[in-house]
Design an enzyme around this catalytic site. Sequence first.
Site, PDB file in Angstrom:
ATOM      1  N   GLY A  21     -34.855 -19.002 -21.275  1.00 44.65           N
ATOM      2  CA  GLY A  21     -33.646 -19.471 -21.935  1.00 44.65           C
ATOM      3  C   GLY A  21     -32.455 -19.002 -21.137  1.00 44.65           C
ATOM      4  CE  LYS A 132     -29.428 -14.760 -34.583  1.00 39.12           C
ATOM      5  NZ  LYS A 132     -28.262 -15.689 -34.665  1.00 39.12           N
ATOM      6  CD  GLU A 202     -31.827 -19.096 -33.821  1.00 37.09           C
ATOM      7  OE1 GLU A 202     -32.632 -18.489 -34.557  1.00 37.09           O
ATOM      8  OE2 GLU A 202     -31.628 -18.814 -32.624  1.00 37.09           O
ATOM      9  CG  HIS A 206     -29.135 -17.903 -41.984  1.00 32.43           C
ATOM     10  ND1 HIS A 206     -30.247 -17.369 -42.583  1.00 32.43           N
ATOM     11  CD2 HIS A 206     -29.315 -17.751 -40.642  1.00 32.43           C
ATOM     12  CE1 HIS A 206     -31.064 -16.893 -41.647  1.00 32.43           C
ATOM     13  NE2 HIS A 206     -30.523 -17.114 -40.467  1.00 32.43           N
TER      14      HIS A 206
END
Length: 339
Positions: A21, A132, A202, A206
């Site tokens: 990445g 996470k 990401e 949430h």
Amino acid sequence: MTNHQPNTDLTNNPIPVGVLGFGGLGQAAARVLTPKQEMCWVAAADQKGYIYSPEGLDPDLCIRTYRDRGSVADIEPGGTHSTQSIIDLINHAPLVKGYFLALPNLPNTFMASVAQAFINSGWQGVLVDALKRTSAVEQLLELQDQLKAAGITYMTGCGATPGLLTAAAAIAAQSYAEIHSVNITFGVGIANWEAYRATIREDIAHLPGYNVETARAMTDAEVEALLDKTNGLLKLENMEHADDIMLELAGICSRDRVTVGGIVDTRNPKKPLSTNVQVTGRTFEGKISTHTFTLGDETSMAANVCGPAFGYLKAGVKLHQRGIYGLFTAAEVMPQFVR
């Protein structure tokens, strides 16, 4: 089950390390690694290809090429275009001893699939991630036996939170006979959200009304529109965060006593609030008290993720050299400062 002989090479040669990445976090990892004497950055992969050089990579050249041309594969010599860059890099660079997985876990099964690719390849070494989500760590736990059999030492949840703050909570908990709560609050400042597209998605996942798949499907324009509505701020509460399962696995407290939340400012480099962990418990004398561990506001998200990640990679290498394989979390193993 495959039997592996422990790697007893305890020489002072730099550890050959790769970064999977190469977005904002991967590029920061390259910057962190370059001055280190105990590690040598030799490999990197992005969506379009990979580069491998046993003598070490030039971070300025790699970052400039990625930004200008979209892939480290365009670097000559050493760059290679590939539609399965991770698998091809694993096979092309068997001497790499450790990888930092600076990858977005989008979809939520992605990191487990990467771990499976390493297992299937026959490669042996150390993997480190900064995952996470609780559910993502649970998926890796299902691969525990396969990781052991493959001779892989996998360090999960080894960024800032989970990671640095989880480890701090595990240490702070030693003062108490009973843990009542672990409350993690983070503040992140990013000058340009586009440098951390996947990380921001990401975080969006949430928010109420969003999940991993809806956040993953958002276009950049849709992300921009959402950030315009919130003035660039993402306020996150009661997140599904792997600190809970990590502290539970370490025997610190049950996961229902762990809460995580914070604010991400996508338009300013300054943190909107200080990052800290508060551990509240009862001492053996019956006193109720709270320990607070606070990160310095001047340390960036990248510094607080990449530094601990490579500290855990070093610790993982020490375990691997002793023939200790499988899955470990930041709450079970302490990082070791990388010179």
